[in-house]
Design a protein around this motif. Structure first.
Motif, PDB file in Angstrom:
ATOM      1  N   TYR A   1      -2.156  15.819  -3.054  1.00  0.00           N
ATOM      2  CA  TYR A   1      -1.075  15.481  -3.646  1.00  0.00           C
ATOM      3  C   TYR A   1       0.269  15.092  -2.650  1.00  0.00           C
ATOM      4  CZ  TYR A   1      -2.941  16.494  -8.167  1.00  0.00           C
ATOM      5  OH  TYR A   1      -4.248  16.051  -8.799  1.00  0.00           O
ATOM      6  N   ILE A   2       0.739  15.916  -2.071  1.00  0.00           N
ATOM      7  CA  ILE A   2       1.911  15.509  -1.127  1.00  0.00           C
ATOM      8  C   ILE A   2       1.308  14.744   0.223  1.00  0.00           C
ATOM      9  CG2 ILE A   2       1.749  17.932   0.047  1.00  0.00           C
ATOM     10  CD1 ILE A   2       4.958  17.836  -0.355  1.00  0.00           C
ATOM     11  N   PHE A   3       0.139  14.838   0.801  1.00  0.00           N
ATOM     12  CA  PHE A   3      -0.024  14.428   1.484  1.00  0.00           C
ATOM     13  C   PHE A   3       0.199  12.588   1.440  1.00  0.00           C
ATOM     14  CE2 PHE A   3      -3.356  11.845   3.952  1.00  0.00           C
ATOM     15  CZ  PHE A   3      -2.976  11.720   5.356  1.00  0.00           C
ATOM     16  N   VAL A   4      -0.537  12.743   0.792  1.00  0.00           N
ATOM     17  CA  VAL A   4      -0.765  10.982   0.145  1.00  0.00           C
ATOM     18  C   VAL A   4       0.576  10.364  -0.427  1.00  0.00           C
ATOM     19  CG1 VAL A   4      -1.314   9.608  -1.761  1.00  0.00           C
ATOM     20  CG2 VAL A   4      -2.685  11.109  -0.719  1.00  0.00           C
ATOM     21  N   GLY A   5       1.584  11.407  -0.714  1.00  0.00           N
ATOM     22  CA  GLY A   5       2.985  10.444  -0.994  1.00  0.00           C
ATOM     23  C   GLY A   5       3.992  10.621  -0.024  1.00  0.00           C
ATOM     24  N   ALA A   6       3.737  11.503   0.407  1.00  0.00           N
ATOM     25  CA  ALA A   6       4.705  12.109   2.036  1.00  0.00           C
ATOM     26  C   ALA A   6       3.816  10.751   3.323  1.00  0.00           C
ATOM     27  CB  ALA A   6       4.392  12.926   2.494  1.00  0.00           C
ATOM     28  N   ASN A   7       2.735   9.959   2.644  1.00  0.00           N
ATOM     29  CA  ASN A   7       2.075   8.911   4.338  1.00  0.00           C
ATOM     30  C   ASN A   7       2.705   7.699   3.510  1.00  0.00           C
ATOM     31  OD1 ASN A   7      -0.973   7.357   4.890  1.00  0.00           O
ATOM     32  ND2 ASN A   7      -0.120   8.983   6.032  1.00  0.00           N
TER      33      ASN A   7
ATOM     34  N   ILE B   1       1.246  -1.451   0.170  1.00  0.00           N
ATOM     35  CA  ILE B   1      -0.042  -0.236  -0.271  1.00  0.00           C
ATOM     36  C   ILE B   1       1.224   1.025  -0.245  1.00  0.00           C
ATOM     37  CG2 ILE B   1      -1.691   1.414   1.442  1.00  0.00           C
ATOM     38  CD1 ILE B   1      -3.287  -1.085   2.311  1.00  0.00           C
ATOM     39  N   GLY B   2       1.933   1.270   0.852  1.00  0.00           N
ATOM     40  CA  GLY B   2       2.716   2.518   1.081  1.00  0.00           C
ATOM     41  C   GLY B   2       3.507   2.803  -0.607  1.00  0.00           C
ATOM     42  N   ALA B   3       4.440   1.439  -1.420  1.00  0.00           N
ATOM     43  CA  ALA B   3       4.441   1.616  -2.917  1.00  0.00           C
ATOM     44  C   ALA B   3       3.212   2.634  -3.742  1.00  0.00           C
ATOM     45  CB  ALA B   3       5.037   0.083  -2.616  1.00  0.00           C
ATOM     46  N   ALA B   4       2.340   2.125  -3.712  1.00  0.00           N
ATOM     47  CA  ALA B   4       1.495   2.636  -4.725  1.00  0.00           C
ATOM     48  C   ALA B   4       1.230   4.337  -4.079  1.00  0.00           C
ATOM     49  CB  ALA B   4      -0.206   1.601  -4.456  1.00  0.00           C
ATOM     50  N   MET B   5       0.960   4.447  -3.097  1.00  0.00           N
ATOM     51  CA  MET B   5       0.799   5.340  -2.227  1.00  0.00           C
ATOM     52  C   MET B   5       1.608   6.819  -2.977  1.00  0.00           C
ATOM     53  SD  MET B   5      -1.149   4.806   1.101  1.00  0.00           S
ATOM     54  CE  MET B   5      -0.634   6.854   1.860  1.00  0.00           C
ATOM     55  N   ASN B   6       3.210   5.940  -2.552  1.00  0.00           N
ATOM     56  CA  ASN B   6       4.291   7.312  -2.524  1.00  0.00           C
ATOM     57  C   ASN B   6       4.422   6.850  -4.315  1.00  0.00           C
ATOM     58  OD1 ASN B   6       7.462   7.776  -1.613  1.00  0.00           O
ATOM     59  ND2 ASN B   6       7.062   6.908  -3.872  1.00  0.00           N
ATOM     60  N   LEU B   7       4.537   6.366  -5.479  1.00  0.00           N
ATOM     61  CA  LEU B   7       4.295   6.417  -6.879  1.00  0.00           C
ATOM     62  C   LEU B   7       3.269   7.355  -7.170  1.00  0.00           C
ATOM     63  CD1 LEU B   7       5.811   5.970  -9.308  1.00  0.00           C
ATOM     64  CD2 LEU B   7       4.042   3.920  -9.322  1.00  0.00           C
ATOM     65  N   SER B   8       1.973   7.081  -7.069  1.00  0.00           N
ATOM     66  CA  SER B   8       0.800   8.584  -6.634  1.00  0.00           C
ATOM     67  C   SER B   8       0.825   9.614  -6.057  1.00  0.00           C
ATOM     68  CB  SER B   8      -0.422   7.052  -6.855  1.00  0.00           C
ATOM     69  OG  SER B   8      -0.638   7.172  -5.478  1.00  0.00           O
TER      70      SER B   8
ATOM     71  N   ILE C   1      11.839  11.557  -5.900  1.00  0.00           N
ATOM     72  CA  ILE C   1      11.221  10.588  -5.366  1.00  0.00           C
ATOM     73  C   ILE C   1      10.202   9.988  -5.294  1.00  0.00           C
ATOM     74  CG2 ILE C   1       9.831  12.107  -2.781  1.00  0.00           C
ATOM     75  CD1 ILE C   1      11.829  13.824  -3.376  1.00  0.00           C
ATOM     76  N   ALA C   2       9.898   9.657  -6.171  1.00  0.00           N
ATOM     77  CA  ALA C   2       8.099   9.564  -7.106  1.00  0.00           C
ATOM     78  C   ALA C   2       8.386   7.994  -7.114  1.00  0.00           C
ATOM     79  CB  ALA C   2       7.957   9.943  -8.289  1.00  0.00           C
ATOM     80  N   TRP C   3      10.054   7.517  -7.872  1.00  0.00           N
ATOM     81  CA  TRP C   3       9.553   5.993  -8.180  1.00  0.00           C
ATOM     82  C   TRP C   3      10.451   5.429  -7.247  1.00  0.00           C
ATOM     83  CZ3 TRP C   3      14.316   3.455  -9.264  1.00  0.00           C
ATOM     84  CH2 TRP C   3      15.664   4.796  -9.754  1.00  0.00           C
ATOM     85  N   LEU C   4      11.859   5.965  -6.966  1.00  0.00           N
ATOM     86  CA  LEU C   4      12.797   4.963  -5.997  1.00  0.00           C
ATOM     87  C   LEU C   4      12.144   3.879  -4.659  1.00  0.00           C
ATOM     88  CD1 LEU C   4      16.000   4.217  -5.575  1.00  0.00           C
ATOM     89  CD2 LEU C   4      15.942   6.306  -4.704  1.00  0.00           C
ATOM     90  N   PRO C   5      11.669   4.788  -3.608  1.00  0.00           N
ATOM     91  CA  PRO C   5      11.072   4.178  -3.134  1.00  0.00           C
ATOM     92  C   PRO C   5      10.238   3.079  -2.300  1.00  0.00           C
ATOM     93  CG  PRO C   5      10.904   6.201  -2.147  1.00  0.00           C
ATOM     94  CD  PRO C   5      11.408   6.146  -3.130  1.00  0.00           C
ATOM     95  N   ALA C   6       9.303   3.349  -3.664  1.00  0.00           N
ATOM     96  CA  ALA C   6       8.483   2.435  -4.315  1.00  0.00           C
ATOM     97  C   ALA C   6       8.680   1.328  -4.481  1.00  0.00           C
ATOM     98  CB  ALA C   6       7.480   3.148  -5.550  1.00  0.00           C
ATOM     99  N   ALA C   7       9.810   1.789  -5.913  1.00  0.00           N
ATOM    100  CA  ALA C   7      10.969   0.485  -6.173  1.00  0.00           C
ATOM    101  C   ALA C   7      11.452  -0.629  -5.148  1.00  0.00           C
ATOM    102  CB  ALA C   7      11.697   0.508  -7.333  1.00  0.00           C
TER     103      ALA C   7
END
Length: 661
Positions: free
Chosen positions: A142-148, A111-118, A207-213
């Motif tokens: 947007y930034i709330f979802v990514g940071a969450n 769930i966290g990976a999907a939220m970070n990317l989106s 920041i968008a793709w690295l943590p999700a990967a």
């Protein structure tokens, strides 16, 4: 008389077989050993280190905040509002904690990976102009979802490791949080290597793709593991590898610090940035060597155990038993048989997953009415509080207030470091240096607080809340350097603030785990983190942002502003002077509040707070079991500190009754 066959004491003791021999390299290259490594508890720590090293994107907000401000036309208060929602998302982890209570960790990581990317991808598209400029509320979403997603990564990785190593929780939290602190500097180097540092928009894309990967790669590696008995858990639960991880992390931090200094003095080409990132990848992967070495030690231990069992084939001795002892012998055999049956029963119970009915009845999620009735009757400190008991306790309230003051102030300085440097006349390259220094010293504070507090607690029984008080007082020095704008003091201020910000988190999270237990640690850990956005909103948005804009407006009216699209920029010491004097006063108040927690927990920390886990491991050894369930949660028991207090109370009552008699 009867004859009894057994391993009687008259036979000579069997000599211990020599340790099994073999070529270590040949063993390591086998498929069975590779499977042992991938399924072992130490590989879980390695995977968690990599996940945490990519989950600290919220700490480099100041690197791209000026780009966000100029491209979307925000003033400072609006930018700080976006920063607040970033902090709120990063620390509002109650949802991830509740999900982790009822699902395995891989669900939380996915769930966290999907939220970070989106979330961060939408921020990138808005800043780069690929989509129309969104309204403020939508960008904040947007930034709330990514940071969450950061809270999901922390819950899935850190909480799992703490439950897998409950007797080393300070060390575990320190090293994992330390890698989060280093992630800001790691992101900077990767950004330079991948994109050449051409624009801050590419940093948002990274920041968008690295943590999700990273979470997707290790999604099935992070899992709870039952604690081994002390008889078989020597190498599996040893704290020695954590010190190896510490030394490697120090090498990584030193390399990053050298690169920061060199890149400030020398202009690199894009190819040079890529070449400089090669040692970074090597240092990030070196903890895998510690994992392989530790698993090989475990492999040798298991081989030795197997060899000892195979060699235990001594011939039975003949013992003559008289008729008078015949009944006693029969009773002894019956007792041994019952003990064996009981041992087998414990072993089957430990290996079997808990039933749904029992788990729901013991959980507040499944029996909310019972928890409501007992929420104001908490157990002794160190036992497993329910979620409601912890949330309404005075200890949690005091800790929460102290964290609001301490973390809120340091986070305000970190988020505004770009604007602070700009207002004091530092060049942009120096501002990037401040951000990297904060990341390095953020790491130093985390590992120092985690390891040092564990050592001091074990040797001298110094309460962790007292160390938290010292950190809060040290942070005041950094705030005052910013407030008075001492020339060239921002370097020292960034070091102090980065160190103090990092040092607070291992202390806060370790205190929560020790005072309120580990059963609902997933939720309580994230509740403690919620103090950060509260402090950020009060001190960052309402204090620093408002006072900055007021000073910028005064300068525009007085003809001091720079004009053009930068007419909302404030220059001079006065931009942040009053706000950081307020922050200093709030931090001092937080230090005073934390002393209340020191007083309340002094007797608890003077006891053996980890005695409970040693007793349970010893019980597992006696019963023949191998752990405590599929998710690493431990049964309720009284820790050493609470037991000592209870025993002292009984002795006092007995003395009083004796005097009355």
């Amino acid at each position: 008389m009867v004859f009894d066959a057994g391993a009687g004491g008259s036979s000579p003791p069997a000599t211990s077989p020599p340790p099994p021999s073999g070529n270590p390299l040949r063993v390591i290259l086998t498929r069975g050993f590779a499977r042992q490594v991938l399924l072992g508890r130490w590989f879980t720590v390695f995977a968690s280190l990599l996940i945490m090293s990519a989950s600290g994107a919220t700490y480099i907000f100041s690197t791209y905040s000026n780009t966000l401000k100029s491209s979307l036309g925000y003033d400072q208060r609006t930018l700080n509002t976006v920063s607040f929602f970033k902090d709120l998302g990063a620390n509002l982890g109650v949802f991830s904690g509740l999900i982790n209570e009822v699902t395995p960790p891989w669900v939380v990581l996915a769930i966290g990976a999907a939220m970070n990317l989106s979330g961060y991808l939408m921020v990138y598209l808005a800043v780069s102009g690929h989509t129309p400029h969104p309204p403020l509320w939508l960008l904040c979403a947007y930034i709330f979802v990514g940071a969450n997603s950061q809270s999901f990564a922390n819950t899935g990785a850190l909480v799992t490791c703490v439950k897998n190593f409950p007797e080393s929780r300070g060390v575990v939290i320190g090293i994992l949080k330390g890698f989060v602190g280093l992630s800001g500097a790691v992101y900077t180097q990767l950004y330079l290597a991948f994109y050449g540092g051409e624009d801050a928009e590419s940093l948002i894309l990274l920041i968008a793709w690295l943590p999700a990967a990273m979470s997707v790669v290790f999604v099935h590696t992070i899992r709870y593991m039952p604690l081994p008995s002390r008889r078989r858990g020597g190498q599996e639960t040893s704290s020695d590898p954590f010190f190896c991880f510490l030394y490697l992390s120090i090498a990584l931090a030193s390399f990053l610090l050298v690169m920061i200094v060199v890149q400030k003095q020398v202009t690199f080409s894009r190819d040079a940035y890529g070449l400089a990132a090669l040692p970074l990848f090597i240092l990030l992967l070196m903890p895998l060597g510690v994992v392989v070495k530790q698993e090989y030690k475990i492999f040798r231990e298991r081989q030795l155990d197997a060899a000892l069992l195979a060699a235990d084939d001594t011939p039975p001795s003949i013992t003559v038993v008289s008729g008078a002892d015949d009944v006693q012998l029969s009773n002894t055999k019956k007792t041994e048989q019952q003990g064996n049956n009981k041992t087998e029963h414990h072993r089957e119970a430990a290996m079997a997953p808990p039933s749904t009915s029992s788990s729901s009845s013991s959980s507040c999620l499944g029996n909310f009415g019972v928890c409501l009735k007992t929420m104001f009757r908490p157990p002794a400190r160190g036992e497993d509080y329910t979620i409601l008991q912890a949330l309404v306790s005075i200890d949690m309230l005091v800790l929460f207030v102290a964290t609001i003051c301490g973390v809120g102030g340091t986070l305000t300085a970190i988020d505004n470091m770009g604007q602070i440097g700009q207002s004091l006349g530092y060049p942009s390259k120096s501002i990037n240096t401040f951000v990297s220094l904060i990341s390095i010293w953020n790491y130093a504070g985390r590992v120092t607080a985690g390891y040092a507090s564990e050592i001091i607690l074990a040797k001298h029984r110094v309460p962790r809340p007292l160390l938290l008080t010292c950190v809060l007082l040290l942070a005041c020095a950094g705030h005052l350097l910013i407030a008075f704008g001492v020339p060239q003091s921002l370097y020292a201020a960034s070091v102090i603030i980065g160190f103090c910000f990092g040092a607070q988190w291992p202390l806060v999270f370790a205190i929560i785990s020790e005072v309120f237990g580990l059963k609902y640690y997933s939720t309580l850990y994230n509740f403690g983190g919620m103090a950060s956005p509260v402090g950020s909103y009060v001190l960052n948005v309402r204090v620093a942002g408002r006072m900055y804009d007021a000073e910028a407006a005064r300068q525009r009216n007085g003809g001091v502003g720079v004009g053009g699209k930068h007419d909302r920029v404030c220059l001079g010491v006065e931009c942040f002077k009053r706000s950081f004097l307020v922050i200093t006063a709030a931090t001092v108040a937080g230090a005073v509040v934390s002393l209340v927690l020191v007083w309340r927990t002094w007797r608890f920390y003077k006891g053996d707070i980890y005695a409970r886990f040693r007793e349970e491991q010893a019980e597992a050894e006696r019963s023949g079991g191998e752990g405590n369930g599929r998710d690493g949660r431990l049964p309720v028991g009284r820790p050493g500190g609470a037991a000592a207090a209870e025993e002292e109370k009984k002795e006092e009552e007995a003395a009083v009754n004796g005097k009355k008699g």
